[in-house]
Write a protein that holds these residues in place. Structure first.
Motif, short mmCIF file in Angstrom:
data_model
loop_
_atom_site.label_atom_id
_atom_site.label_comp_id
_atom_site.label_asym_id
_atom_site.label_seq_id
_atom_site.Cartn_x
_atom_site.Cartn_y
_atom_site.Cartn_z
N GLN A 83 -6.39 33.78 66.98
CA GLN A 83 -7.62 34.57 66.88
C GLN A 83 -8.56 33.96 65.83
O GLN A 83 -8.89 34.59 64.84
CB GLN A 83 -7.26 36.02 66.50
CG GLN A 83 -6.41 36.73 67.52
CD GLN A 83 -7.14 36.91 68.85
OE1 GLN A 83 -8.33 37.20 68.87
NE2 GLN A 83 -6.44 36.71 69.94
N LYS A 85 -11.55 32.08 66.70
CA LYS A 85 -12.77 31.57 67.33
C LYS A 85 -13.92 31.45 66.34
O LYS A 85 -14.78 30.60 66.50
CB LYS A 85 -13.15 32.45 68.51
CG LYS A 85 -12.14 32.38 69.64
CD LYS A 85 -12.77 32.69 70.96
CE LYS A 85 -11.79 32.68 72.09
NZ LYS A 85 -11.09 31.45 72.30
N ASP A 86 -13.91 32.29 65.28
CA ASP A 86 -14.96 32.19 64.29
C ASP A 86 -14.86 30.89 63.49
O ASP A 86 -15.83 30.47 62.87
CB ASP A 86 -14.95 33.41 63.36
CG ASP A 86 -13.63 33.60 62.63
OD1 ASP A 86 -12.58 33.20 63.17
OD2 ASP A 86 -13.64 34.16 61.53
N LEU A 89 -15.00 27.69 67.22
CA LEU A 89 -16.23 27.53 68.01
C LEU A 89 -17.35 26.89 67.20
O LEU A 89 -18.02 25.97 67.70
CB LEU A 89 -16.65 28.86 68.62
CG LEU A 89 -15.73 29.37 69.75
CD1 LEU A 89 -16.24 30.69 70.30
CD2 LEU A 89 -15.58 28.34 70.85
#
Length: 135
Positions: A83, A85-86, A89
């Protein structure tokens, strides 16, 4: 007897879930050819700056497929499939610019995971994952 059968099935399931060694992955057996290592002592590239500023400890960089497909290998601060993605990405977006929109692979040696990153359209990122046996 049923208990012994259950144990045998569990052992077989564990073997079926074993991942290949890095050199036996699809990356090296099907997707790349003519890979050559770059000398990290002298290699300077905008992608290196992005990777290191994001806490990635580069161990190896290879250029494959005629020098147009880089493989960035090293320790990453987070699980690429977690978890996070921050973290990832924005990293992939920074690498899009630094690497001239060329596709590449990020090999997270400390997680036994690799991420195939490409940019099929100007506003999208395509991610595919492959696991390997972490040393």
């Amino acid at each position: 007897m049923p208990r012994l059968l259950s144990l045998a099935l569990l052992l077989m399931a564990g073997q079926a879930m074993a991942y290949p060694a890095l050199q036996d992955t699809e990356l090296y057996t099907q997707k790349t050819s003519d890979c050559r290592d770059v000398d990290l002592a002298i290699w300077q590239h905008p992608a290196r700056t992005v990777l290191e500023k994001n806490g990635i400890k580069l161990e190896r960089v290879q250029l494959c497929n005629g020098g147009r497909y880089p493989i960035f290998q090293g320790e990453v601060p987070y699980d690429p499939q977690g978890q996070t993605k921050d973290f990832f990405l924005p990293l992939y977006e920074q690498l899009r610019k630094a690497n001239g929109k060329w596709p590449y692979v990020l090999v997270a040696t400390n997680y036994g995971e690799m991420v195939y990153v490409s940019y099929p359209q100007s506003d999208s990122i395509s991610l595919n994952y492959e696991n390997f046996e972490a040393p």
